[in-house]
Scaffold this active site. Structure first.
Site, PDB file in Angstrom:
ATOM      1  N   ARG A 188       3.426  -5.917  16.690  1.00 11.41           N
ATOM      2  CA  ARG A 188       2.045  -5.425  16.655  1.00 11.41           C
ATOM      3  C   ARG A 188       1.102  -6.552  17.079  1.00 11.41           C
ATOM      4  O   ARG A 188       0.103  -6.333  17.757  1.00 11.41           O
ATOM      5  CB  ARG A 188       1.698  -4.908  15.250  1.00 11.41           C
ATOM      6  N   HIS A 207      -2.102  -8.909   1.732  1.00  6.18           N
ATOM      7  CA  HIS A 207      -1.743  -7.687   2.484  1.00  6.18           C
ATOM      8  C   HIS A 207      -2.839  -7.455   3.528  1.00  6.18           C
ATOM      9  O   HIS A 207      -3.137  -8.331   4.323  1.00  6.18           O
ATOM     10  CB  HIS A 207      -1.563  -6.553   1.461  1.00  6.18           C
ATOM     11  N   HIS A 245       5.711 -13.207   6.719  1.00  7.77           N
ATOM     12  CA  HIS A 245       5.936 -11.790   6.403  1.00  7.77           C
ATOM     13  C   HIS A 245       7.078 -11.660   5.412  1.00  7.77           C
ATOM     14  O   HIS A 245       8.013 -12.465   5.419  1.00  7.77           O
ATOM     15  CB  HIS A 245       6.247 -10.967   7.659  1.00  7.77           C
ATOM     16  N   SER A 299       0.829  -1.217   0.000  1.00 10.12           N
ATOM     17  CA  SER A 299       0.000   0.000   0.000  1.00 10.12           C
ATOM     18  C   SER A 299       0.857   1.259   0.000  1.00 10.12           C
ATOM     19  O   SER A 299       0.593   2.203  -0.764  1.00 10.12           O
ATOM     20  CB  SER A 299      -0.980   0.008   1.178  1.00 10.12           C
ATOM     21  N   ASP A 355      -2.014  -9.198  11.457  1.00  8.42           N
ATOM     22  CA  ASP A 355      -3.398  -9.598  11.192  1.00  8.42           C
ATOM     23  C   ASP A 355      -3.871 -10.827  11.979  1.00  8.42           C
ATOM     24  O   ASP A 355      -5.037 -11.188  11.916  1.00  8.42           O
ATOM     25  CB  ASP A 355      -3.576  -9.865   9.691  1.00  8.42           C
TER      26      ASP A 355
HETATM   27  N1  NMX Z   1       0.872 -19.974   4.702  1.00  9.43           N
HETATM   28  C1  NMX Z   1       1.201 -20.771   3.671  1.00  9.43           C
HETATM   29  N2  NMX Z   1       2.231 -20.546   2.842  1.00  9.43           N
HETATM   30  C2  NMX Z   1       2.982 -19.461   3.109  1.00  9.43           C
HETATM   31  C3  NMX Z   1       2.747 -18.604   4.188  1.00  9.43           C
HETATM   32  C4  NMX Z   1       1.617 -18.878   5.004  1.00  9.43           C
HETATM   33  N3  NMX Z   1       1.257 -18.092   6.008  1.00  9.43           N
HETATM   34  N4  NMX Z   1       3.668 -17.628   4.181  1.00  9.43           N
HETATM   35  C5  NMX Z   1       4.468 -17.861   3.116  1.00  9.43           C
HETATM   36  N5  NMX Z   1       4.050 -18.960   2.474  1.00  9.43           N
HETATM   37  C6  NMX Z   1       4.563 -19.507   1.217  1.00  9.43           C
HETATM   38  C7  NMX Z   1       4.389 -18.491   0.119  1.00  9.43           C
HETATM   39  O1  NMX Z   1       3.050 -18.530  -0.400  1.00  9.43           O
HETATM   40  C8  NMX Z   1       5.434 -18.930  -0.887  1.00  9.43           C
HETATM   41  O2  NMX Z   1       4.948 -20.060  -1.578  1.00  9.43           O
HETATM   42  P1  NMX Z   1       5.220 -20.241  -3.168  1.00  9.43           P
HETATM   43  O3  NMX Z   1       6.708 -20.131  -3.322  1.00  9.43           O
HETATM   44  O4  NMX Z   1       4.659 -21.588  -3.465  1.00  9.43           O
HETATM   45  O5  NMX Z   1       4.496 -19.111  -3.826  1.00  9.43           O
HETATM   46  C9  NMX Z   1       6.570 -19.395   0.024  1.00  9.43           C
HETATM   47  O6  NMX Z   1       5.957 -19.708   1.306  1.00  9.43           O
HETATM   48  C10 NMX Z   1       7.653 -18.385   0.255  1.00  9.43           C
HETATM   49  O7  NMX Z   1       7.102 -17.201   0.743  1.00  9.43           O
HETATM   50  P2  NMX Z   1       7.878 -16.286   1.812  1.00  9.43           P
HETATM   51  O8  NMX Z   1       9.202 -15.932   1.231  1.00  9.43           O
HETATM   52  O9  NMX Z   1       7.871 -16.923   3.147  1.00  9.43           O
HETATM   53  O10 NMX Z   1       6.917 -15.037   1.940  1.00  9.43           O
HETATM   54  P3  NMX Z   1       6.696 -13.799   0.944  1.00  9.43           P
HETATM   55  O11 NMX Z   1       7.648 -12.730   1.350  1.00  9.43           O
HETATM   56  O12 NMX Z   1       6.704 -14.202  -0.480  1.00  9.43           O
HETATM   57  O13 NMX Z   1       5.194 -13.400   1.299  1.00  9.43           O
HETATM   58  C11 NMX Z   1       3.347 -13.016   2.769  1.00  9.43           C
HETATM   59  C12 NMX Z   1       4.852 -12.790   2.540  1.00  9.43           C
HETATM   60  C13 NMX Z   1       2.916 -12.169   3.947  1.00  9.43           C
HETATM   61  C14 NMX Z   1       2.584 -12.551   1.533  1.00  9.43           C
HETATM   62  C15 NMX Z   1       3.108 -14.521   3.058  1.00  9.43           C
HETATM   63  O14 NMX Z   1       3.786 -14.892   4.230  1.00  9.43           O
HETATM   64  C16 NMX Z   1       1.628 -14.871   3.162  1.00  9.43           C
HETATM   65  O15 NMX Z   1       0.973 -15.088   2.151  1.00  9.43           O
HETATM   66  N6  NMX Z   1       1.075 -14.906   4.435  1.00  9.43           N
HETATM   67  C17 NMX Z   1      -0.335 -15.127   4.619  1.00  9.43           C
HETATM   68  C18 NMX Z   1      -1.138 -13.865   4.284  1.00  9.43           C
HETATM   69  C19 NMX Z   1      -0.919 -12.780   5.316  1.00  9.43           C
HETATM   70  O16 NMX Z   1      -0.990 -12.990   6.519  1.00  9.43           O
HETATM   71  N7  NMX Z   1      -0.681 -11.535   4.833  1.00  9.43           N
HETATM   72  C20 NMX Z   1      -0.620 -10.365   5.711  1.00  9.43           C
HETATM   73  C21 NMX Z   1       0.772  -9.709   5.791  1.00  9.43           C
HETATM   74  C22 NMX Z   1       0.717  -8.532   6.722  1.00  9.43           C
HETATM   75  N8  NMX Z   1      -0.135  -7.443   6.188  1.00  9.43           N
HETATM   76  O17 NMX Z   1      -1.056  -7.017   6.824  1.00  9.43           O
HETATM   77  O18 NMX Z   1       0.099  -6.990   5.056  1.00  9.43           O
HETATM   78  C1  MLT Z   2       2.161  -3.839   6.633  1.00 13.50           C
HETATM   79  O1  MLT Z   2       1.882  -3.399   7.750  1.00 13.50           O
HETATM   80  O2  MLT Z   2       2.189  -3.101   5.636  1.00 13.50           O
HETATM   81  C2  MLT Z   2       2.376  -5.312   6.478  1.00 13.50           C
HETATM   82  O3  MLT Z   2       2.951  -5.869   7.611  1.00 13.50           O
HETATM   83  C3  MLT Z   2       3.029  -5.715   5.195  1.00 13.50           C
HETATM   84  C4  MLT Z   2       4.439  -5.286   4.956  1.00 13.50           C
HETATM   85  O4  MLT Z   2       5.090  -4.616   5.745  1.00 13.50           O
HETATM   86  O5  MLT Z   2       4.948  -5.691   3.874  1.00 13.50           O
END
Ligand code: NMX
Ligand code: MLT
Length: 426
Positions: free
Chosen positions: A318, A263, A309, A233, A364
Protein backbone atom coordinates in the site's frame (compact mmCIF):
# COMPACT_ATOMS: atom_id res chain seq x y z
CA UNK A 1 -33.80 -6.80 -4.16
CA UNK A 2 -30.40 -5.24 -4.92
CA UNK A 3 -28.04 -7.30 -7.08
CA UNK A 4 -25.52 -7.48 -4.21
CA UNK A 5 -28.12 -8.91 -1.84
CA UNK A 6 -29.31 -11.29 -4.55
CA UNK A 7 -25.75 -12.51 -5.15
CA UNK A 8 -25.08 -12.98 -1.46
CA UNK A 9 -28.42 -14.70 -0.92
CA UNK A 10 -27.33 -17.22 -3.56
CA UNK A 11 -24.06 -17.91 -1.73
CA UNK A 12 -24.49 -17.37 1.98
CA UNK A 13 -26.57 -20.43 3.01
CA UNK A 14 -24.23 -22.79 1.12
CA UNK A 15 -21.18 -21.08 2.64
CA UNK A 16 -22.64 -21.40 6.14
CA UNK A 17 -23.34 -25.12 5.52
CA UNK A 18 -19.82 -25.64 4.17
CA UNK A 19 -18.26 -23.99 7.25
CA UNK A 20 -20.44 -26.16 9.51
CA UNK A 21 -19.34 -29.30 7.70
CA UNK A 22 -15.69 -28.23 7.68
CA UNK A 23 -15.58 -27.55 11.41
CA UNK A 24 -17.52 -30.72 12.17
CA UNK A 25 -15.09 -32.90 10.24
CA UNK A 26 -11.80 -31.17 11.13
CA UNK A 27 -12.74 -29.39 14.35
CA UNK A 28 -10.18 -31.16 16.53
CA UNK A 29 -7.18 -30.51 14.23
CA UNK A 30 -4.49 -28.17 15.60
CA UNK A 31 -4.06 -24.90 13.67
CA UNK A 32 -1.73 -23.01 15.99
CA UNK A 33 0.07 -23.34 19.30
CA UNK A 34 0.41 -20.51 21.81
CA UNK A 35 3.67 -19.74 23.60
CA UNK A 36 3.97 -17.76 26.80
CA UNK A 37 5.68 -14.99 24.80
CA UNK A 38 2.54 -14.73 22.64
CA UNK A 39 0.27 -14.59 25.68
CA UNK A 40 2.15 -11.52 26.93
CA UNK A 41 2.91 -10.27 23.42
CA UNK A 42 -0.42 -9.20 21.98
CA UNK A 43 -1.14 -12.72 20.63
CA UNK A 44 1.24 -11.93 17.78
CA UNK A 45 1.21 -14.73 15.20
CA UNK A 46 -1.48 -16.82 16.94
CA UNK A 47 -3.74 -18.18 14.22
CA UNK A 48 -7.05 -17.91 16.05
CA UNK A 49 -9.47 -16.14 13.70
CA UNK A 50 -11.12 -16.76 10.37
CA UNK A 51 -11.29 -13.95 7.81
CA UNK A 52 -12.22 -14.68 4.21
CA UNK A 53 -12.35 -11.09 2.92
CA UNK A 54 -8.57 -10.60 2.73
CA UNK A 55 -5.25 -11.99 3.95
CA UNK A 56 -1.81 -10.49 4.68
CA UNK A 57 1.06 -12.88 4.02
CA UNK A 58 4.09 -11.33 5.81
CA UNK A 59 6.28 -11.53 2.70
CA UNK A 60 3.70 -10.08 0.28
CA UNK A 61 1.20 -7.83 1.99
CA UNK A 62 -2.49 -7.38 1.34
CA UNK A 63 -4.28 -9.85 -0.91
CA UNK A 64 -8.03 -9.35 -1.40
CA UNK A 65 -9.87 -12.51 -2.42
CA UNK A 66 -6.84 -13.81 -4.29
CA UNK A 67 -5.99 -10.49 -5.97
CA UNK A 68 -2.65 -8.89 -5.12
CA UNK A 69 -2.88 -5.16 -4.62
CA UNK A 70 -1.17 -4.27 -7.89
CA UNK A 71 -3.99 -5.96 -9.79
CA UNK A 72 -6.86 -4.11 -8.12
CA UNK A 73 -5.48 -0.83 -6.78
CA UNK A 74 -7.12 1.18 -9.57
CA UNK A 75 -10.55 -0.31 -8.98
CA UNK A 76 -13.22 1.85 -7.36
CA UNK A 77 -13.68 1.38 -3.59
CA UNK A 78 -17.27 0.23 -4.12
CA UNK A 79 -15.95 -2.45 -6.50
CA UNK A 80 -13.61 -3.53 -3.70
CA UNK A 81 -16.55 -3.72 -1.27
CA UNK A 82 -18.33 -6.02 -3.71
CA UNK A 83 -15.14 -8.09 -4.09
CA UNK A 84 -14.57 -8.34 -0.32
CA UNK A 85 -18.07 -9.67 0.14
CA UNK A 86 -18.68 -11.90 -2.85
CA UNK A 87 -15.18 -12.97 -3.91
CA UNK A 88 -15.74 -11.58 -7.42
CA UNK A 89 -15.33 -8.18 -9.03
CA UNK A 90 -18.72 -6.75 -10.05
CA UNK A 91 -19.87 -6.59 -13.65
CA UNK A 92 -20.72 -3.14 -15.01
CA UNK A 93 -24.43 -3.70 -14.30
CA UNK A 94 -23.74 -4.94 -10.78
CA UNK A 95 -21.51 -1.93 -10.06
CA UNK A 96 -24.13 0.52 -11.34
CA UNK A 97 -26.77 -1.19 -9.23
CA UNK A 98 -24.61 -0.92 -6.09
CA UNK A 99 -23.81 2.72 -6.81
CA UNK A 100 -27.50 3.57 -7.34
CA UNK A 101 -28.35 1.77 -4.08
CA UNK A 102 -25.71 3.75 -2.16
CA UNK A 103 -26.92 7.04 -3.65
CA UNK A 104 -30.52 6.22 -2.67
CA UNK A 105 -29.40 5.63 0.93
CA UNK A 106 -27.07 8.61 1.22
CA UNK A 107 -29.21 11.17 3.04
CA UNK A 108 -27.78 11.79 6.50
CA UNK A 109 -30.40 12.25 9.27
CA UNK A 110 -30.41 15.93 10.25
CA UNK A 111 -29.85 15.17 13.97
CA UNK A 112 -26.30 14.02 13.07
CA UNK A 113 -25.41 17.59 12.05
CA UNK A 114 -26.96 18.96 15.25
CA UNK A 115 -24.97 16.54 17.42
CA UNK A 116 -21.70 17.36 15.65
CA UNK A 117 -22.47 21.07 16.00
CA UNK A 118 -22.78 20.75 19.76
CA UNK A 119 -19.44 18.99 20.27
CA UNK A 120 -16.63 21.02 21.88
CA UNK A 121 -14.53 22.89 19.32
CA UNK A 122 -11.36 21.06 20.29
CA UNK A 123 -12.90 17.59 19.82
CA UNK A 124 -10.62 15.36 17.78
CA UNK A 125 -12.04 14.65 14.28
CA UNK A 126 -11.97 10.93 15.13
CA UNK A 127 -14.10 11.49 18.24
CA UNK A 128 -16.53 13.48 16.07
CA UNK A 129 -16.62 10.88 13.33
CA UNK A 130 -17.23 7.96 15.67
CA UNK A 131 -19.91 9.96 17.47
CA UNK A 132 -21.56 10.62 14.09
CA UNK A 133 -21.74 6.87 13.45
CA UNK A 134 -22.81 5.92 16.96
CA UNK A 135 -25.57 8.51 17.15
CA UNK A 136 -27.21 6.88 14.10
CA UNK A 137 -27.57 3.57 16.00
CA UNK A 138 -31.30 4.25 16.35
CA UNK A 139 -31.52 3.61 12.57
CA UNK A 140 -30.17 0.06 12.87
CA UNK A 141 -32.17 -2.47 10.87
CA UNK A 142 -30.36 -5.28 12.72
CA UNK A 143 -31.32 -3.97 16.17
CA UNK A 144 -34.96 -3.45 15.12
CA UNK A 145 -35.28 -6.84 13.45
CA UNK A 146 -33.51 -8.60 16.33
CA UNK A 147 -36.07 -7.12 18.72
CA UNK A 148 -38.81 -8.42 16.40
CA UNK A 149 -37.40 -11.96 16.64
CA UNK A 150 -35.42 -12.22 13.39
CA UNK A 151 -34.13 -15.79 12.79
CA UNK A 152 -30.36 -16.33 12.93
CA UNK A 153 -30.26 -17.21 9.22
CA UNK A 154 -31.22 -13.60 8.43
CA UNK A 155 -28.60 -11.86 10.58
CA UNK A 156 -26.31 -11.31 7.60
CA UNK A 157 -29.10 -9.63 5.60
CA UNK A 158 -29.86 -7.14 8.36
CA UNK A 159 -26.11 -6.50 8.78
CA UNK A 160 -25.90 -5.87 5.02
CA UNK A 161 -28.72 -3.30 5.32
CA UNK A 162 -26.87 -1.51 8.13
CA UNK A 163 -23.62 -1.70 6.17
CA UNK A 164 -25.06 -0.12 3.04
CA UNK A 165 -26.78 2.66 5.01
CA UNK A 166 -23.58 3.43 6.90
CA UNK A 167 -21.29 3.27 3.86
CA UNK A 168 -23.66 5.52 1.91
CA UNK A 169 -23.69 8.19 4.64
CA UNK A 170 -20.24 8.36 6.16
CA UNK A 171 -18.51 10.29 3.35
CA UNK A 172 -20.89 13.24 3.92
CA UNK A 173 -20.41 13.02 7.70
CA UNK A 174 -16.62 12.87 7.38
CA UNK A 175 -16.61 15.73 4.86
CA UNK A 176 -18.73 17.90 7.14
CA UNK A 177 -16.34 17.32 10.03
CA UNK A 178 -13.53 18.59 7.80
CA UNK A 179 -15.50 21.62 6.61
CA UNK A 180 -16.64 22.42 10.14
CA UNK A 181 -13.31 22.06 11.88
CA UNK A 182 -10.94 23.39 9.27
CA UNK A 183 -12.86 25.36 6.62
CA UNK A 184 -15.93 27.61 6.37
CA UNK A 185 -18.25 25.23 8.26
CA UNK A 186 -20.61 24.87 5.28
CA UNK A 187 -21.58 21.49 3.89
CA UNK A 188 -20.83 20.84 0.21
CA UNK A 189 -23.80 18.99 -1.33
CA UNK A 190 -23.00 15.59 -2.79
CA UNK A 191 -23.01 15.08 -6.57
CA UNK A 192 -25.11 12.04 -7.56
CA UNK A 193 -23.19 11.72 -10.82
CA UNK A 194 -19.94 10.92 -9.06
CA UNK A 195 -18.76 7.56 -7.78
CA UNK A 196 -18.47 7.05 -4.00
CA UNK A 197 -14.78 7.99 -3.61
CA UNK A 198 -14.90 10.94 -6.03
CA UNK A 199 -18.06 12.26 -4.36
CA UNK A 200 -16.29 12.16 -1.00
CA UNK A 201 -13.41 14.17 -2.53
CA UNK A 202 -15.97 16.62 -3.94
CA UNK A 203 -17.71 17.06 -0.56
CA UNK A 204 -14.39 17.78 1.16
CA UNK A 205 -14.28 20.85 -1.09
CA UNK A 206 -10.58 20.59 -1.96
CA UNK A 207 -9.58 22.42 -5.15
CA UNK A 208 -9.27 19.79 -7.89
CA UNK A 209 -9.15 21.35 -11.35
CA UNK A 210 -7.44 18.36 -13.00
CA UNK A 211 -9.41 15.67 -11.13
CA UNK A 212 -6.29 14.12 -9.62
CA UNK A 213 -7.43 14.67 -6.00
CA UNK A 214 -10.51 12.57 -6.82
CA UNK A 215 -8.16 9.93 -8.21
CA UNK A 216 -6.15 10.01 -4.98
CA UNK A 217 -9.28 9.69 -2.83
CA UNK A 218 -10.44 6.64 -4.81
CA UNK A 219 -7.00 5.08 -4.34
CA UNK A 220 -6.95 6.04 -0.65
CA UNK A 221 -10.37 4.44 -0.08
CA UNK A 222 -9.36 1.28 -1.93
CA UNK A 223 -5.97 0.81 -0.24
CA UNK A 224 -7.15 1.18 3.38
CA UNK A 225 -10.33 -0.87 3.03
CA UNK A 226 -9.32 -4.15 4.67
CA UNK A 227 -6.28 -5.82 6.24
CA UNK A 228 -7.48 -9.25 7.37
CA UNK A 229 -9.21 -9.85 10.72
CA UNK A 230 -6.65 -9.35 13.48
CA UNK A 231 -5.71 -5.66 13.21
CA UNK A 232 -6.95 -3.62 16.18
CA UNK A 233 -9.91 -1.97 14.45
CA UNK A 234 -11.20 -5.08 12.66
CA UNK A 235 -10.63 -7.31 15.67
CA UNK A 236 -12.33 -4.90 18.09
CA UNK A 237 -15.28 -4.43 15.74
CA UNK A 238 -15.53 -8.20 15.28
CA UNK A 239 -15.62 -8.77 19.04
CA UNK A 240 -18.31 -6.15 19.60
CA UNK A 241 -20.39 -7.41 16.67
CA UNK A 242 -20.10 -11.00 17.92
CA UNK A 243 -22.23 -9.98 20.92
CA UNK A 244 -24.84 -9.04 18.27
CA UNK A 245 -24.28 -5.37 18.99
CA UNK A 246 -25.22 -3.94 15.60
CA UNK A 247 -22.80 -2.44 13.10
CA UNK A 248 -23.28 1.14 14.37
CA UNK A 249 -21.97 0.04 17.77
CA UNK A 250 -19.30 -2.27 16.43
CA UNK A 251 -17.95 -0.05 13.65
CA UNK A 252 -17.66 3.02 15.87
CA UNK A 253 -16.05 0.85 18.58
CA UNK A 254 -13.54 -0.62 16.13
CA UNK A 255 -12.71 2.80 14.73
CA UNK A 256 -11.98 4.04 18.25
CA UNK A 257 -9.11 1.55 18.03
CA UNK A 258 -8.04 3.00 14.69
CA UNK A 259 -7.67 6.35 16.49
CA UNK A 260 -4.60 5.08 18.38
CA UNK A 261 -1.10 6.24 17.32
CA UNK A 262 0.19 2.68 16.93
CA UNK A 263 -2.65 1.98 14.47
CA UNK A 264 -4.45 4.43 12.14
CA UNK A 265 -3.41 7.63 13.91
CA UNK A 266 0.14 6.84 12.77
CA UNK A 267 -0.70 8.67 9.51
CA UNK A 268 -1.25 11.89 11.50
CA UNK A 269 1.90 11.26 13.54
CA UNK A 270 3.92 10.40 10.48
CA UNK A 271 3.28 13.63 8.59
CA UNK A 272 3.89 15.54 11.81
CA UNK A 273 7.31 13.86 12.07
CA UNK A 274 8.11 14.56 8.40
CA UNK A 275 7.26 18.24 8.83
CA UNK A 276 9.26 18.37 12.07
CA UNK A 277 12.37 17.24 10.18
CA UNK A 278 11.79 19.86 7.47
CA UNK A 279 11.24 22.52 10.09
CA UNK A 280 14.36 21.59 12.02
CA UNK A 281 16.60 21.56 8.94
CA UNK A 282 14.93 24.45 7.14
CA UNK A 283 13.65 22.58 4.08
CA UNK A 284 14.53 19.20 2.62
CA UNK A 285 16.98 17.58 5.07
CA UNK A 286 20.06 15.78 3.76
CA UNK A 287 20.23 12.01 4.25
CA UNK A 288 22.82 12.52 7.02
CA UNK A 289 20.49 14.93 8.81
CA UNK A 290 17.61 12.48 8.46
CA UNK A 291 19.69 9.64 9.85
CA UNK A 292 20.66 11.74 12.86
CA UNK A 293 17.07 12.86 13.43
CA UNK A 294 15.89 9.24 13.25
CA UNK A 295 18.37 8.27 15.96
CA UNK A 296 17.42 11.32 18.04
CA UNK A 297 13.75 10.30 17.84
CA UNK A 298 14.52 6.71 18.82
CA UNK A 299 16.84 7.76 21.63
CA UNK A 300 14.08 10.00 23.00
CA UNK A 301 11.99 6.81 23.39
CA UNK A 302 9.63 7.60 20.52
CA UNK A 303 8.65 5.35 17.61
CA UNK A 304 9.26 6.30 13.98
CA UNK A 305 5.66 6.55 12.79
CA UNK A 306 4.83 4.84 9.51
CA UNK A 307 7.52 2.19 9.98
CA UNK A 308 7.21 -1.34 11.33
CA UNK A 309 4.31 -3.74 11.32
CA UNK A 310 2.89 -6.52 13.47
CA UNK A 311 2.54 -8.90 10.51
CA UNK A 312 4.40 -7.54 7.47
CA UNK A 313 8.10 -8.24 6.95
CA UNK A 314 8.47 -6.35 3.66
CA UNK A 315 7.60 -2.87 2.41
CA UNK A 316 3.83 -2.55 2.57
CA UNK A 317 2.46 -2.74 -1.01
CA UNK A 318 0.00 0.00 0.00
CA UNK A 319 3.00 2.28 0.68
CA UNK A 320 4.40 1.34 -2.74
CA UNK A 321 1.10 2.24 -4.41
CA UNK A 322 0.91 5.63 -2.65
CA UNK A 323 4.55 6.34 -3.37
CA UNK A 324 4.00 5.57 -7.06
CA UNK A 325 1.09 8.06 -7.09
CA UNK A 326 3.33 10.84 -5.72
CA UNK A 327 6.17 9.93 -8.10
CA UNK A 328 3.75 10.12 -11.04
CA UNK A 329 1.90 13.32 -10.10
CA UNK A 330 4.33 15.56 -8.18
CA UNK A 331 7.83 14.04 -7.82
CA UNK A 332 9.33 17.46 -7.00
CA UNK A 333 6.96 18.30 -4.14
CA UNK A 334 9.26 19.02 -1.16
CA UNK A 335 7.24 17.07 1.43
CA UNK A 336 6.92 14.10 -0.90
CA UNK A 337 10.67 14.30 -1.59
CA UNK A 338 11.39 14.21 2.15
CA UNK A 339 9.12 11.15 2.50
CA UNK A 340 11.09 9.47 -0.32
CA UNK A 341 14.41 10.32 1.36
CA UNK A 342 13.13 9.01 4.69
CA UNK A 343 12.30 5.72 2.92
CA UNK A 344 15.95 5.52 1.86
CA UNK A 345 17.27 6.23 5.37
CA UNK A 346 14.94 4.89 8.07
CA UNK A 347 14.94 1.13 7.21
CA UNK A 348 18.75 0.99 7.42
CA UNK A 349 18.60 2.60 10.89
CA UNK A 350 15.78 0.39 12.17
CA UNK A 351 17.60 -2.72 10.90
CA UNK A 352 20.33 -1.96 13.44
CA UNK A 353 17.87 -2.32 16.34
CA UNK A 354 17.54 -5.99 17.09
CA UNK A 355 14.15 -5.87 18.78
CA UNK A 356 12.41 -4.29 15.76
CA UNK A 357 10.84 -7.07 13.70
CA UNK A 358 10.14 -5.05 10.56
CA UNK A 359 12.13 -1.98 9.49
CA UNK A 360 10.02 -1.25 6.40
CA UNK A 361 7.35 1.40 5.79
CA UNK A 362 3.67 0.64 6.33
CA UNK A 363 0.60 2.25 4.73
CA UNK A 364 0.91 5.39 6.86
CA UNK A 365 4.39 6.43 5.73
CA UNK A 366 3.47 8.13 2.46
CA UNK A 367 -0.27 8.88 2.45
CA UNK A 368 -0.03 12.16 4.42
CA UNK A 369 2.44 13.75 2.02
CA UNK A 370 0.00 13.20 -0.85
CA UNK A 371 -2.90 14.79 1.03
CA UNK A 372 -0.64 17.66 2.05
CA UNK A 373 0.21 18.36 -1.57
CA UNK A 374 -3.47 19.00 -2.34
CA UNK A 375 -3.81 21.45 0.53
CA UNK A 376 -5.38 18.95 2.92
CA UNK A 377 -2.81 19.93 5.50
CA UNK A 378 -4.72 19.38 8.74
CA UNK A 379 -3.12 16.05 9.68
CA UNK A 380 -5.38 15.67 12.71
CA UNK A 381 -8.00 14.75 10.11
CA UNK A 382 -6.11 12.00 8.29
CA UNK A 383 -7.35 9.07 10.37
CA UNK A 384 -10.95 9.98 9.48
CA UNK A 385 -10.08 9.27 5.84
CA UNK A 386 -8.60 5.92 6.90
CA UNK A 387 -11.81 5.23 8.84
CA UNK A 388 -14.18 5.91 5.95
CA UNK A 389 -12.25 3.37 3.93
CA UNK A 390 -11.83 0.81 6.73
CA UNK A 391 -15.61 0.82 7.21
CA UNK A 392 -15.82 -1.16 3.94
CA UNK A 393 -13.72 -4.00 5.32
CA UNK A 394 -15.21 -4.00 8.80
CA UNK A 395 -18.72 -4.09 7.34
CA UNK A 396 -17.84 -6.87 4.89
CA UNK A 397 -16.25 -8.92 7.68
CA UNK A 398 -19.32 -8.48 9.92
CA UNK A 399 -21.69 -9.59 7.14
CA UNK A 400 -19.56 -12.71 6.54
CA UNK A 401 -19.31 -13.52 10.26
CA UNK A 402 -23.05 -13.26 10.75
CA UNK A 403 -23.55 -15.24 7.54
CA UNK A 404 -21.29 -18.02 8.82
CA UNK A 405 -23.23 -17.99 12.09
CA UNK A 406 -20.06 -17.47 14.17
CA UNK A 407 -20.59 -17.39 17.95
CA UNK A 408 -19.69 -14.71 20.49
CA UNK A 409 -15.91 -14.11 20.70
CA UNK A 410 -14.55 -15.20 24.07
CA UNK A 411 -10.92 -16.35 24.35
CA UNK A 412 -9.70 -17.54 27.75
CA UNK A 413 -7.42 -15.45 29.94
CA UNK A 414 -5.38 -16.69 32.90
CA UNK A 415 -3.71 -14.97 35.83
CA UNK A 416 0.12 -14.91 35.93
CA UNK A 417 0.27 -17.47 38.75
CA UNK A 418 -1.66 -19.98 36.61
CA UNK A 419 0.57 -19.32 33.62
CA UNK A 420 3.59 -19.92 35.87
CA UNK A 421 2.10 -23.24 36.90
CA UNK A 422 1.51 -24.22 33.27
CA UNK A 423 5.11 -23.52 32.18
CA UNK A 424 6.60 -24.90 35.39
CA UNK A 425 8.09 -21.60 36.62
CA UNK A 426 8.64 -20.78 40.31
N1 NMX B 1 10.01 2.85 15.73
C1 NMX B 1 10.57 2.58 16.92
N2 NMX B 1 10.44 1.41 17.56
C2 NMX B 1 9.72 0.46 16.93
C3 NMX B 1 9.14 0.64 15.67
C4 NMX B 1 9.29 1.92 15.07
N3 NMX B 1 8.72 2.22 13.91
N4 NMX B 1 8.49 -0.48 15.32
C5 NMX B 1 8.66 -1.35 16.34
N5 NMX B 1 9.39 -0.78 17.31
C6 NMX B 1 9.71 -1.33 18.62
C7 NMX B 1 8.44 -1.59 19.39
O1 NMX B 1 7.96 -0.38 20.00
C8 NMX B 1 8.88 -2.64 20.39
O2 NMX B 1 9.61 -2.00 21.42
P1 NMX B 1 9.44 -2.46 22.97
O3 NMX B 1 9.71 -3.94 22.96
O4 NMX B 1 10.45 -1.64 23.69
O5 NMX B 1 8.02 -2.15 23.32
C9 NMX B 1 9.86 -3.47 19.57
O6 NMX B 1 10.31 -2.60 18.49
C10 NMX B 1 9.29 -4.72 18.97
O7 NMX B 1 8.17 -4.40 18.20
P2 NMX B 1 7.82 -5.21 16.85
O8 NMX B 1 7.71 -6.65 17.20
O9 NMX B 1 8.75 -4.83 15.77
O10 NMX B 1 6.43 -4.57 16.44
P3 NMX B 1 4.96 -4.82 17.05
O11 NMX B 1 4.35 -5.94 16.27
O12 NMX B 1 4.97 -4.95 18.52
O13 NMX B 1 4.27 -3.43 16.71
C11 NMX B 1 3.77 -1.53 15.35
C12 NMX B 1 3.93 -3.06 15.38
C13 NMX B 1 3.18 -1.14 14.01
C14 NMX B 1 2.81 -1.11 16.45
C15 NMX B 1 5.17 -0.89 15.53
O14 NMX B 1 6.01 -1.26 14.47
C16 NMX B 1 5.11 0.63 15.65
O15 NMX B 1 4.86 1.16 16.73
N6 NMX B 1 5.32 1.37 14.49
C17 NMX B 1 5.17 2.80 14.49
C18 NMX B 1 3.70 3.21 14.51
C19 NMX B 1 3.02 2.89 13.19
O16 NMX B 1 3.51 3.19 12.11
N7 NMX B 1 1.81 2.28 13.27
C20 NMX B 1 0.98 2.07 12.09
C21 NMX B 1 0.78 0.59 11.71
C22 NMX B 1 -0.08 0.49 10.48
N8 NMX B 1 -1.46 0.96 10.74
O17 NMX B 1 -1.95 1.83 10.08
O18 NMX B 1 -2.11 0.45 11.67
C1 MLT C 1 -4.03 -2.06 9.08
O1 MLT C 1 -4.23 -1.73 7.91
O2 MLT C 1 -4.97 -2.42 9.81
C2 MLT C 1 -2.65 -1.93 9.64
O3 MLT C 1 -1.68 -2.16 8.68
C3 MLT C 1 -2.43 -2.65 10.93
C4 MLT C 1 -2.49 -4.14 10.92
O4 MLT C 1 -2.73 -4.81 9.92
O5 MLT C 1 -2.26 -4.70 12.03
Amino acid sequence: MSLLKEKLAGKMPAQAEAIKGFTKEYGSKVVSEVTLQQVYGGMRGVKGLVCDTSEVPPDKGLIIRGYELGEIKDRLPEEIFWLLLTGDLPTETELENLQADLTARSEVPSYVWSVLDTMPEDSHPMAMFNTGILIMQRESVFARRYAEGMPKSEYWEATLEDSLNIIARIPAIAAYIYRKKFRDGKRVEGDVNLDWGANFAHMLGIEDSDGSFKKLMRLYMTLHSDHEGGNVSAFSARTINSALSDLYYSLSGGLNGLAGPLHGLANQECLKWVLETMDKFDGNPTKEQLEKYTWDTLNAGRVIPGYGHAVLRVTDPRFTAFHAFGAEHFPEDPVFKTVSDIFEVVPSVLKQIEKISNPWPNVDAASGSLLYHYGLKEFEYYTVLFSVSRALGIAAQAIMQRGYGLPITRPKSLPTHKLKEIVGAN
